[in-house]
Design an enzyme around this catalytic site. Structure first.
Site, PDB file in Angstrom:
ATOM      1  N   LYS A 147       0.867  -1.172   0.000  1.00 26.63           N
ATOM      2  CA  LYS A 147       0.000   0.000   0.000  1.00 26.63           C
ATOM      3  C   LYS A 147       0.908   1.226   0.000  1.00 26.63           C
ATOM      4  CE  LYS A 147      -2.597   3.447   1.692  1.00 26.63           C
ATOM      5  NZ  LYS A 147      -2.079   4.750   2.198  1.00 26.63           N
ATOM      6  N   GLY A 202       4.236   3.449  10.770  1.00 26.07           N
ATOM      7  CA  GLY A 202       3.471   4.689  10.706  1.00 26.07           C
ATOM      8  C   GLY A 202       2.959   5.113  12.057  1.00 26.07           C
ATOM      9  N   SER A 203       1.883   5.862  12.043  1.00 24.67           N
ATOM     10  CA  SER A 203       1.368   6.464  13.267  1.00 24.67           C
ATOM     11  C   SER A 203       0.684   5.441  14.163  1.00 24.67           C
ATOM     12  CB  SER A 203       0.378   7.567  12.925  1.00 24.67           C
ATOM     13  OG  SER A 203      -0.815   7.019  12.365  1.00 24.67           O
ATOM     14  N   GLY A 206      -3.143   5.223  13.060  1.00 19.96           N
ATOM     15  CA  GLY A 206      -3.336   4.470  11.823  1.00 19.96           C
ATOM     16  C   GLY A 206      -2.988   3.007  11.982  1.00 19.96           C
ATOM     17  N   GLY A 207      -1.895   2.732  12.691  1.00 23.16           N
ATOM     18  CA  GLY A 207      -1.482   1.349  12.911  1.00 23.16           C
ATOM     19  C   GLY A 207      -2.470   0.578  13.754  1.00 23.16           C
ATOM     20  N   GLU A 226       5.004  -1.087  13.362  1.00 18.59           N
ATOM     21  CA  GLU A 226       5.912  -0.211  14.105  1.00 18.59           C
ATOM     22  C   GLU A 226       5.197   1.118  14.237  1.00 18.59           C
ATOM     23  OE1 GLU A 226       9.734   2.511  13.365  1.00 18.59           O
ATOM     24  OE2 GLU A 226       9.867   0.536  12.419  1.00 18.59           O
ATOM     25  N   CYS A 263      12.027   7.530  13.563  1.00 19.37           N
ATOM     26  CA  CYS A 263      11.264   6.798  14.585  1.00 19.37           C
ATOM     27  C   CYS A 263      12.072   6.586  15.857  1.00 19.37           C
ATOM     28  CB  CYS A 263      10.789   5.460  14.034  1.00 19.37           C
ATOM     29  SG  CYS A 263      12.097   4.470  13.294  1.00 19.37           S
ATOM     30  N   GLU A 351       4.146  10.898  21.822  1.00 15.66           N
ATOM     31  CA  GLU A 351       5.116  11.194  20.775  1.00 15.66           C
ATOM     32  C   GLU A 351       4.699  12.419  19.976  1.00 15.66           C
ATOM     33  OE1 GLU A 351       7.424   8.940  17.094  1.00 15.66           O
ATOM     34  OE2 GLU A 351       5.367   8.382  17.566  1.00 15.66           O
TER      35      GLU A 351
END
Length: 481
Positions: A147, A202-203, A206-207, A226, A263, A351
Protein backbone atom coordinates in the site's frame (compact mmCIF):
# COMPACT_ATOMS: atom_id res chain seq x y z
CA UNK A 1 -5.73 8.28 -6.72
CA UNK A 2 -7.28 5.24 -5.08
CA UNK A 3 -7.15 1.65 -6.27
CA UNK A 4 -10.57 0.17 -6.94
CA UNK A 5 -11.68 -2.94 -5.12
CA UNK A 6 -11.77 -4.75 -8.46
CA UNK A 7 -8.15 -3.87 -9.21
CA UNK A 8 -7.09 -4.71 -5.66
CA UNK A 9 -8.68 -8.13 -5.91
CA UNK A 10 -6.89 -8.70 -9.21
CA UNK A 11 -3.50 -7.80 -7.68
CA UNK A 12 -4.02 -9.94 -4.59
CA UNK A 13 -5.26 -12.85 -6.69
CA UNK A 14 -2.09 -12.63 -8.79
CA UNK A 15 -0.05 -12.68 -5.58
CA UNK A 16 -1.97 -15.75 -4.40
CA UNK A 17 -1.17 -17.52 -7.68
CA UNK A 18 2.51 -16.61 -7.29
CA UNK A 19 2.69 -17.75 -3.66
CA UNK A 20 3.25 -21.49 -4.28
CA UNK A 21 6.09 -20.69 -6.68
CA UNK A 22 7.79 -18.43 -4.15
CA UNK A 23 7.28 -20.95 -1.34
CA UNK A 24 8.82 -23.77 -3.37
CA UNK A 25 11.64 -21.69 -4.87
CA UNK A 26 15.20 -22.77 -4.25
CA UNK A 27 17.61 -20.67 -2.22
CA UNK A 28 19.62 -19.95 -5.37
CA UNK A 29 16.59 -18.71 -7.29
CA UNK A 30 15.18 -16.63 -4.47
CA UNK A 31 18.52 -15.01 -3.72
CA UNK A 32 18.98 -14.25 -7.42
CA UNK A 33 15.54 -12.60 -7.58
CA UNK A 34 16.34 -10.40 -4.58
CA UNK A 35 19.68 -9.34 -6.04
CA UNK A 36 18.03 -8.58 -9.37
CA UNK A 37 15.65 -6.19 -7.60
CA UNK A 38 18.59 -4.53 -5.84
CA UNK A 39 20.54 -4.17 -9.08
CA UNK A 40 17.55 -2.60 -10.82
CA UNK A 41 17.07 -0.03 -8.08
CA UNK A 42 20.74 0.90 -8.18
CA UNK A 43 20.57 1.27 -11.97
CA UNK A 44 17.61 3.65 -11.68
CA UNK A 45 18.90 5.56 -8.64
CA UNK A 46 19.26 8.90 -10.45
CA UNK A 47 15.69 8.80 -11.68
CA UNK A 48 14.24 7.64 -8.36
CA UNK A 49 16.17 10.12 -6.22
CA UNK A 50 14.95 13.00 -8.36
CA UNK A 51 11.33 11.93 -7.94
CA UNK A 52 11.79 11.35 -4.22
CA UNK A 53 13.32 14.78 -3.67
CA UNK A 54 10.41 16.47 -5.43
CA UNK A 55 7.88 14.64 -3.27
CA UNK A 56 9.62 14.54 0.12
CA UNK A 57 12.17 17.41 0.10
CA UNK A 58 14.65 15.21 1.96
CA UNK A 59 17.58 16.17 -0.26
CA UNK A 60 19.74 14.23 -2.66
CA UNK A 61 22.44 13.24 -0.16
CA UNK A 62 19.99 11.69 2.29
CA UNK A 63 17.99 10.00 -0.45
CA UNK A 64 21.00 8.47 -2.21
CA UNK A 65 22.12 7.05 1.09
CA UNK A 66 18.67 5.59 1.60
CA UNK A 67 18.72 3.93 -1.82
CA UNK A 68 21.98 2.29 -0.78
CA UNK A 69 20.44 1.09 2.45
CA UNK A 70 17.45 -0.29 0.56
CA UNK A 71 19.48 -2.26 -1.95
CA UNK A 72 21.79 -3.36 0.86
CA UNK A 73 18.79 -4.82 2.68
CA UNK A 74 17.74 -6.78 -0.37
CA UNK A 75 21.25 -8.19 -0.74
CA UNK A 76 21.45 -8.99 2.98
CA UNK A 77 18.28 -11.06 2.73
CA UNK A 78 19.66 -12.82 -0.34
CA UNK A 79 22.57 -13.97 1.84
CA UNK A 80 20.15 -14.93 4.64
CA UNK A 81 18.28 -17.18 2.20
CA UNK A 82 21.51 -18.79 1.00
CA UNK A 83 22.85 -19.33 4.54
CA UNK A 84 19.71 -21.28 5.47
CA UNK A 85 19.55 -21.12 9.27
CA UNK A 86 16.34 -19.06 9.05
CA UNK A 87 14.57 -22.32 8.08
CA UNK A 88 15.21 -23.73 11.59
CA UNK A 89 15.42 -27.25 10.20
CA UNK A 90 14.87 -29.75 13.02
CA UNK A 91 14.65 -33.55 12.81
CA UNK A 92 13.76 -36.14 15.40
CA UNK A 93 14.31 -39.66 14.09
CA UNK A 94 11.75 -42.36 14.76
CA UNK A 95 12.31 -44.35 17.95
CA UNK A 96 10.15 -47.43 18.41
CA UNK A 97 11.72 -48.10 21.81
CA UNK A 98 10.55 -44.79 23.26
CA UNK A 99 7.52 -44.68 25.55
CA UNK A 100 5.27 -44.04 23.75
CA UNK A 101 6.95 -44.94 20.44
CA UNK A 102 8.10 -41.80 18.61
CA UNK A 103 7.45 -41.17 14.91
CA UNK A 104 9.91 -39.41 12.64
CA UNK A 105 9.33 -35.65 12.73
CA UNK A 106 10.89 -33.12 10.36
CA UNK A 107 10.24 -29.44 11.05
CA UNK A 108 10.97 -26.29 9.08
CA UNK A 109 9.74 -22.73 8.62
CA UNK A 110 7.93 -21.85 5.42
CA UNK A 111 6.36 -18.75 3.90
CA UNK A 112 2.94 -17.72 5.16
CA UNK A 113 1.60 -16.62 1.77
CA UNK A 114 0.82 -13.19 0.28
CA UNK A 115 1.90 -10.34 2.56
CA UNK A 116 0.56 -6.78 2.73
CA UNK A 117 3.14 -4.04 3.34
CA UNK A 118 2.24 -0.47 4.29
CA UNK A 119 4.82 2.14 3.32
CA UNK A 120 6.13 4.79 5.72
CA UNK A 121 6.31 8.53 5.10
CA UNK A 122 9.72 9.21 6.62
CA UNK A 123 11.76 6.64 4.67
CA UNK A 124 10.50 6.71 1.06
CA UNK A 125 12.91 3.94 0.06
CA UNK A 126 14.06 1.94 3.11
CA UNK A 127 10.60 1.52 4.68
CA UNK A 128 8.57 1.77 1.52
CA UNK A 129 7.79 -0.22 -1.63
CA UNK A 130 11.08 -2.13 -1.72
CA UNK A 131 12.05 -1.56 1.90
CA UNK A 132 12.78 -3.91 4.76
CA UNK A 133 9.27 -5.33 5.14
CA UNK A 134 9.07 -6.18 1.46
CA UNK A 135 12.62 -7.55 1.34
CA UNK A 136 12.09 -9.81 4.36
CA UNK A 137 8.69 -11.02 3.13
CA UNK A 138 10.10 -11.90 -0.30
CA UNK A 139 13.09 -13.60 1.32
CA UNK A 140 10.71 -15.71 3.40
CA UNK A 141 9.14 -16.93 0.16
CA UNK A 142 6.06 -14.72 -0.12
CA UNK A 143 4.75 -12.36 -2.82
CA UNK A 144 3.96 -8.85 -1.59
CA UNK A 145 1.24 -6.28 -2.21
CA UNK A 146 2.30 -2.81 -1.06
CA UNK A 147 0.00 0.00 0.00
CA UNK A 148 1.75 3.16 -1.22
CA UNK A 149 2.14 6.13 1.11
CA UNK A 150 0.25 9.25 0.04
CA UNK A 151 3.35 11.37 0.70
CA UNK A 152 5.25 9.98 -2.29
CA UNK A 153 2.83 8.38 -4.79
CA UNK A 154 4.88 8.87 -7.98
CA UNK A 155 7.98 7.42 -6.35
CA UNK A 156 5.96 4.45 -5.10
CA UNK A 157 4.53 3.75 -8.53
CA UNK A 158 7.88 3.97 -10.31
CA UNK A 159 9.68 1.89 -7.68
CA UNK A 160 7.02 -0.81 -7.93
CA UNK A 161 7.30 -0.85 -11.73
CA UNK A 162 11.09 -1.23 -11.61
CA UNK A 163 11.14 -3.94 -8.95
CA UNK A 164 8.23 -5.96 -10.37
CA UNK A 165 9.84 -5.93 -13.82
CA UNK A 166 13.23 -6.92 -12.41
CA UNK A 167 11.75 -9.83 -10.46
CA UNK A 168 9.93 -11.20 -13.50
CA UNK A 169 12.96 -10.71 -15.76
CA UNK A 170 14.99 -12.76 -13.26
CA UNK A 171 12.45 -15.60 -13.41
CA UNK A 172 10.07 -14.83 -10.56
CA UNK A 173 6.38 -15.34 -11.31
CA UNK A 174 3.97 -12.59 -12.31
CA UNK A 175 2.22 -11.17 -9.25
CA UNK A 176 5.38 -11.16 -7.12
CA UNK A 177 4.98 -7.46 -6.28
CA UNK A 178 1.83 -5.36 -6.55
CA UNK A 179 0.92 -1.81 -5.50
CA UNK A 180 -2.34 -0.29 -4.29
CA UNK A 181 -3.11 3.31 -3.36
CA UNK A 182 -5.61 5.05 -1.09
CA UNK A 183 -6.85 4.57 2.47
CA UNK A 184 -9.89 2.52 1.49
CA UNK A 185 -7.71 0.21 -0.57
CA UNK A 186 -5.34 -0.17 2.39
CA UNK A 187 -8.21 -1.15 4.67
CA UNK A 188 -9.50 -3.62 2.10
CA UNK A 189 -6.02 -5.03 1.55
CA UNK A 190 -5.48 -6.04 5.17
CA UNK A 191 -8.93 -7.67 5.18
CA UNK A 192 -8.54 -9.55 1.89
CA UNK A 193 -8.86 -13.30 2.56
CA UNK A 194 -5.74 -14.14 0.52
CA UNK A 195 -3.49 -11.84 2.57
CA UNK A 196 -1.81 -13.85 5.33
CA UNK A 197 0.22 -11.20 7.23
CA UNK A 198 0.87 -7.46 7.18
CA UNK A 199 3.78 -5.16 7.95
CA UNK A 200 3.27 -1.49 8.81
CA UNK A 201 5.36 1.54 9.76
CA UNK A 202 3.47 4.69 10.71
CA UNK A 203 1.37 6.46 13.27
CA UNK A 204 -0.09 4.92 16.40
CA UNK A 205 -3.63 5.78 15.37
CA UNK A 206 -3.34 4.47 11.82
CA UNK A 207 -1.48 1.35 12.91
CA UNK A 208 -3.96 0.53 15.65
CA UNK A 209 -6.88 0.86 13.22
CA UNK A 210 -5.24 -1.57 10.79
CA UNK A 211 -4.23 -3.90 13.63
CA UNK A 212 -7.88 -4.08 14.69
CA UNK A 213 -8.94 -4.86 11.12
CA UNK A 214 -6.32 -7.60 10.80
CA UNK A 215 -7.17 -9.27 14.09
CA UNK A 216 -10.90 -8.73 13.65
CA UNK A 217 -11.07 -10.76 10.45
CA UNK A 218 -13.00 -14.02 10.42
CA UNK A 219 -9.55 -15.55 9.93
CA UNK A 220 -7.26 -13.21 11.97
CA UNK A 221 -3.78 -12.60 10.61
CA UNK A 222 -0.61 -11.31 12.28
CA UNK A 223 -0.08 -7.56 11.95
CA UNK A 224 3.49 -6.39 12.49
CA UNK A 225 3.19 -2.68 13.16
CA UNK A 226 5.91 -0.21 14.10
CA UNK A 227 3.98 2.64 15.71
CA UNK A 228 4.92 5.32 18.25
CA UNK A 229 8.11 5.65 20.28
CA UNK A 230 9.52 8.30 22.64
CA UNK A 231 12.91 6.54 23.00
CA UNK A 232 13.88 7.59 26.56
CA UNK A 233 17.40 8.73 27.40
CA UNK A 234 18.85 8.79 30.93
CA UNK A 235 21.83 10.98 31.83
CA UNK A 236 23.44 10.41 35.22
CA UNK A 237 24.85 13.32 37.26
CA UNK A 238 28.38 12.01 36.75
CA UNK A 239 27.93 11.76 32.99
CA UNK A 240 26.70 15.36 32.76
CA UNK A 241 29.49 16.61 35.03
CA UNK A 242 32.23 14.90 33.03
CA UNK A 243 30.99 15.28 29.45
CA UNK A 244 27.92 17.49 29.49
CA UNK A 245 28.94 19.58 26.48
CA UNK A 246 29.46 16.52 24.29
CA UNK A 247 26.16 15.02 25.45
CA UNK A 248 24.32 18.25 24.64
CA UNK A 249 25.87 18.31 21.17
CA UNK A 250 24.88 14.69 20.58
CA UNK A 251 21.32 15.27 21.72
CA UNK A 252 20.75 18.32 19.52
CA UNK A 253 22.23 16.55 16.49
CA UNK A 254 20.06 13.48 17.10
CA UNK A 255 16.75 15.25 17.70
CA UNK A 256 17.18 17.42 14.58
CA UNK A 257 18.38 14.63 12.26
CA UNK A 258 15.91 14.39 9.40
CA UNK A 259 14.04 17.34 10.96
CA UNK A 260 13.13 15.11 13.90
CA UNK A 261 11.23 12.64 11.74
CA UNK A 262 13.14 9.48 12.65
CA UNK A 263 11.26 6.80 14.58
CA UNK A 264 14.25 6.57 16.95
CA UNK A 265 14.42 10.29 17.78
CA UNK A 266 15.19 10.82 21.51
CA UNK A 267 11.86 12.32 22.55
CA UNK A 268 12.31 12.39 26.32
CA UNK A 269 15.60 12.90 28.16
CA UNK A 270 15.95 12.43 31.92
CA UNK A 271 18.54 14.85 33.31
CA UNK A 272 19.69 15.55 36.88
CA UNK A 273 18.05 18.65 38.35
CA UNK A 274 20.42 21.57 38.81
CA UNK A 275 23.07 20.08 36.52
CA UNK A 276 22.92 22.92 34.00
CA UNK A 277 22.36 20.53 31.11
CA UNK A 278 19.39 22.56 29.92
CA UNK A 279 21.61 25.61 29.57
CA UNK A 280 24.13 23.65 27.49
CA UNK A 281 21.37 22.53 25.16
CA UNK A 282 19.83 26.01 24.96
CA UNK A 283 23.09 27.46 23.66
CA UNK A 284 23.25 24.90 20.85
CA UNK A 285 19.68 24.91 19.55
CA UNK A 286 19.81 28.31 17.76
CA UNK A 287 22.59 26.96 15.55
CA UNK A 288 20.69 23.76 14.67
CA UNK A 289 18.77 23.55 11.46
CA UNK A 290 15.11 22.82 10.95
CA UNK A 291 13.33 22.54 7.64
CA UNK A 292 10.16 21.45 5.86
CA UNK A 293 8.37 18.37 7.10
CA UNK A 294 7.41 15.45 4.92
CA UNK A 295 3.71 16.01 4.36
CA UNK A 296 1.05 18.66 4.89
CA UNK A 297 -0.53 16.48 7.57
CA UNK A 298 2.73 16.16 9.53
CA UNK A 299 3.39 19.88 9.09
CA UNK A 300 -0.02 20.75 10.53
CA UNK A 301 0.34 18.29 13.42
CA UNK A 302 3.73 19.54 14.66
CA UNK A 303 2.65 22.89 16.19
CA UNK A 304 -0.44 21.19 17.61
CA UNK A 305 1.75 18.61 19.31
CA UNK A 306 3.99 21.32 20.71
CA UNK A 307 1.00 23.27 22.02
CA UNK A 308 -0.35 20.12 23.67
CA UNK A 309 2.89 19.61 25.57
CA UNK A 310 3.38 23.28 26.43
CA UNK A 311 -0.14 23.52 27.84
CA UNK A 312 0.86 21.34 30.77
CA UNK A 313 1.54 23.62 33.79
CA UNK A 314 4.87 21.87 34.49
CA UNK A 315 6.31 22.56 31.04
CA UNK A 316 8.55 25.48 30.10
CA UNK A 317 10.51 26.27 26.94
CA UNK A 318 14.28 25.79 27.09
CA UNK A 319 14.99 26.78 23.50
CA UNK A 320 13.05 27.47 20.33
CA UNK A 321 9.40 28.39 20.17
CA UNK A 322 6.06 26.68 19.87
CA UNK A 323 5.15 29.38 17.37
CA UNK A 324 6.35 27.82 14.12
CA UNK A 325 6.66 29.50 10.74
CA UNK A 326 4.22 28.16 8.18
CA UNK A 327 5.51 25.24 6.13
CA UNK A 328 8.63 24.57 8.19
CA UNK A 329 9.69 23.18 11.57
CA UNK A 330 12.38 24.61 13.82
CA UNK A 331 13.94 22.76 16.80
CA UNK A 332 12.27 23.12 20.18
CA UNK A 333 13.44 21.87 23.57
CA UNK A 334 10.98 21.76 26.45
CA UNK A 335 11.48 21.06 30.15
CA UNK A 336 9.40 19.44 32.88
CA UNK A 337 10.04 17.43 36.04
CA UNK A 338 9.93 13.76 36.95
CA UNK A 339 6.94 14.12 39.28
CA UNK A 340 4.82 15.61 36.50
CA UNK A 341 5.79 12.82 34.09
CA UNK A 342 4.89 10.16 36.64
CA UNK A 343 1.53 11.82 37.27
CA UNK A 344 0.57 12.71 33.67
CA UNK A 345 2.37 10.37 31.25
CA UNK A 346 -0.58 10.35 28.87
CA UNK A 347 0.10 14.05 28.21
CA UNK A 348 3.83 14.45 28.65
CA UNK A 349 4.97 11.20 27.04
CA UNK A 350 2.91 11.35 23.88
CA UNK A 351 5.12 11.19 20.78
CA UNK A 352 5.46 14.48 18.88
CA UNK A 353 6.76 13.86 15.37
CA UNK A 354 9.29 16.56 14.50
CA UNK A 355 12.38 18.31 15.97
CA UNK A 356 11.34 18.49 19.63
CA UNK A 357 12.47 16.81 22.82
CA UNK A 358 11.40 17.03 26.44
CA UNK A 359 13.99 17.33 29.22
CA UNK A 360 12.73 15.73 32.43
CA UNK A 361 14.58 16.87 35.54
CA UNK A 362 14.88 14.39 38.40
CA UNK A 363 16.04 15.21 41.93
CA UNK A 364 17.07 11.72 43.04
CA UNK A 365 17.05 8.05 42.06
CA UNK A 366 13.58 7.46 43.50
CA UNK A 367 12.05 10.22 41.38
CA UNK A 368 13.84 8.92 38.30
CA UNK A 369 12.63 5.36 38.85
CA UNK A 370 9.03 6.45 39.32
CA UNK A 371 9.07 8.51 36.13
CA UNK A 372 10.79 5.78 34.11
CA UNK A 373 8.08 3.32 35.07
CA UNK A 374 5.57 5.63 33.36
CA UNK A 375 7.43 5.58 30.03
CA UNK A 376 5.58 3.59 27.35
CA UNK A 377 7.28 0.86 25.35
CA UNK A 378 9.85 2.22 22.91
CA UNK A 379 12.13 1.11 20.12
CA UNK A 380 15.22 2.30 22.00
CA UNK A 381 16.42 3.39 25.42
CA UNK A 382 19.75 5.10 26.05
CA UNK A 383 21.82 5.26 29.22
CA UNK A 384 24.74 7.66 29.51
CA UNK A 385 26.60 6.81 32.72
CA UNK A 386 30.13 6.60 34.09
CA UNK A 387 31.97 3.47 35.18
CA UNK A 388 31.45 4.20 38.88
CA UNK A 389 27.69 4.91 38.57
CA UNK A 390 25.26 2.51 40.26
CA UNK A 391 22.71 2.05 37.48
CA UNK A 392 21.42 -1.51 37.87
CA UNK A 393 17.90 -0.40 38.80
CA UNK A 394 17.72 2.07 35.90
CA UNK A 395 19.02 -0.52 33.45
CA UNK A 396 16.45 -3.05 34.62
CA UNK A 397 13.62 -0.64 33.76
CA UNK A 398 15.11 0.35 30.41
CA UNK A 399 15.42 -3.31 29.38
CA UNK A 400 11.71 -3.76 30.04
CA UNK A 401 10.79 -0.64 28.12
CA UNK A 402 12.76 -1.02 24.88
CA UNK A 403 14.04 -3.44 22.26
CA UNK A 404 17.48 -1.85 21.93
CA UNK A 405 19.47 -0.35 24.84
CA UNK A 406 22.36 2.00 24.00
CA UNK A 407 25.27 2.86 26.25
CA UNK A 408 27.07 5.26 23.92
CA UNK A 409 25.96 7.54 21.14
CA UNK A 410 22.36 8.37 20.28
CA UNK A 411 19.54 6.22 18.94
CA UNK A 412 18.95 7.77 15.51
CA UNK A 413 20.43 5.47 12.89
CA UNK A 414 19.70 1.75 12.72
CA UNK A 415 22.32 -0.70 11.47
CA UNK A 416 20.92 -3.35 9.13
CA UNK A 417 22.62 -6.48 10.48
CA UNK A 418 22.01 -10.01 11.69
CA UNK A 419 21.91 -8.89 15.33
CA UNK A 420 19.69 -5.81 15.05
CA UNK A 421 16.45 -5.51 17.04
CA UNK A 422 14.17 -2.73 15.82
CA UNK A 423 11.05 -3.29 17.83
CA UNK A 424 9.82 -2.94 21.38
CA UNK A 425 6.86 -3.29 23.73
CA UNK A 426 3.56 -1.62 22.87
CA UNK A 427 3.07 1.02 21.52
CA UNK A 428 6.46 0.85 19.79
CA UNK A 429 5.37 -2.28 17.96
CA UNK A 430 2.49 -4.74 17.94
CA UNK A 431 4.81 -7.75 18.28
CA UNK A 432 8.11 -8.90 19.72
CA UNK A 433 9.82 -9.16 16.34
CA UNK A 434 12.26 -6.80 14.65
CA UNK A 435 11.44 -4.91 11.45
CA UNK A 436 15.13 -4.30 10.63
CA UNK A 437 17.89 -6.85 10.20
CA UNK A 438 18.13 -10.49 9.23
CA UNK A 439 15.65 -11.87 11.77
CA UNK A 440 12.89 -9.62 10.38
CA UNK A 441 12.30 -12.59 8.08
CA UNK A 442 10.80 -14.52 11.00
CA UNK A 443 7.61 -12.42 10.87
CA UNK A 444 6.55 -13.90 7.55
CA UNK A 445 7.25 -17.56 8.21
CA UNK A 446 5.23 -20.30 9.88
CA UNK A 447 6.36 -23.70 11.21
CA UNK A 448 5.31 -26.93 9.56
CA UNK A 449 6.14 -30.52 10.57
CA UNK A 450 6.17 -33.59 8.31
CA UNK A 451 5.56 -36.85 10.19
CA UNK A 452 6.77 -40.15 8.74
CA UNK A 453 6.89 -38.62 5.26
CA UNK A 454 8.56 -40.45 2.36
CA UNK A 455 11.75 -38.72 1.22
CA UNK A 456 10.32 -38.09 -2.25
CA UNK A 457 7.39 -36.11 -0.81
CA UNK A 458 9.42 -33.93 1.53
CA UNK A 459 10.42 -30.37 0.61
CA UNK A 460 13.97 -30.58 -0.81
CA UNK A 461 15.49 -28.83 2.24
CA UNK A 462 14.10 -31.55 4.55
CA UNK A 463 15.57 -34.46 2.61
CA UNK A 464 18.68 -36.18 3.91
CA UNK A 465 20.80 -35.19 0.95
CA UNK A 466 20.27 -31.47 1.76
CA UNK A 467 21.58 -31.63 5.32
CA UNK A 468 25.33 -31.49 4.58
CA UNK A 469 24.89 -27.96 3.20
CA UNK A 470 22.33 -26.60 5.68
CA UNK A 471 22.42 -25.80 9.41
CA UNK A 472 20.08 -28.23 11.16
CA UNK A 473 19.36 -29.91 14.50
CA UNK A 474 18.96 -33.67 14.50
CA UNK A 475 17.94 -35.53 17.65
CA UNK A 476 18.86 -32.45 19.65
CA UNK A 477 22.35 -32.03 18.17
CA UNK A 478 23.08 -28.86 16.19
CA UNK A 479 25.12 -29.43 13.03
CA UNK A 480 26.64 -26.70 10.90
CA UNK A 481 27.73 -27.20 7.28
Amino acid sequence: MSTSITDLDRLVSAAAEAAPVWRASSADDRARWLRAAADALDAHADELVAIADEETRLGETRLRGEVGRTTGQLRLFASVVEEGSYLEITIDDADGAATPPRPELRRMLTGVGPVAVFSASNFPFAFSVAGGDTASALAAGNPVVVKAHSGHPRLSERTAEIVAAALEAAGAPAGSLGLVEGREAGNALVQHPSIQAAGFTGSLGGGRALFDLATGREDPIPFYGELGSVNPVVLTPAAVARRGEALAQGLVASLTLGVGQFCTKPGVVFVPAGSGFDELVARLVPGASGGPLLTDRITAAFPSGLAHLEADPSVSVVAGSAEQAEGTAQPVVLRTDAAAVADRPETLLEECFGPVTLLVEYADDAALQRALEAVPGSLTATLHAEDDDAVDDVLEVLQRKAGRVLFAGWPTGVAVTWSQQHGGPWPATTSLHTSVGATAIRRFLRPIVFQDAPQRLLPPVLRDDAFPSLPHRRNGILTLP
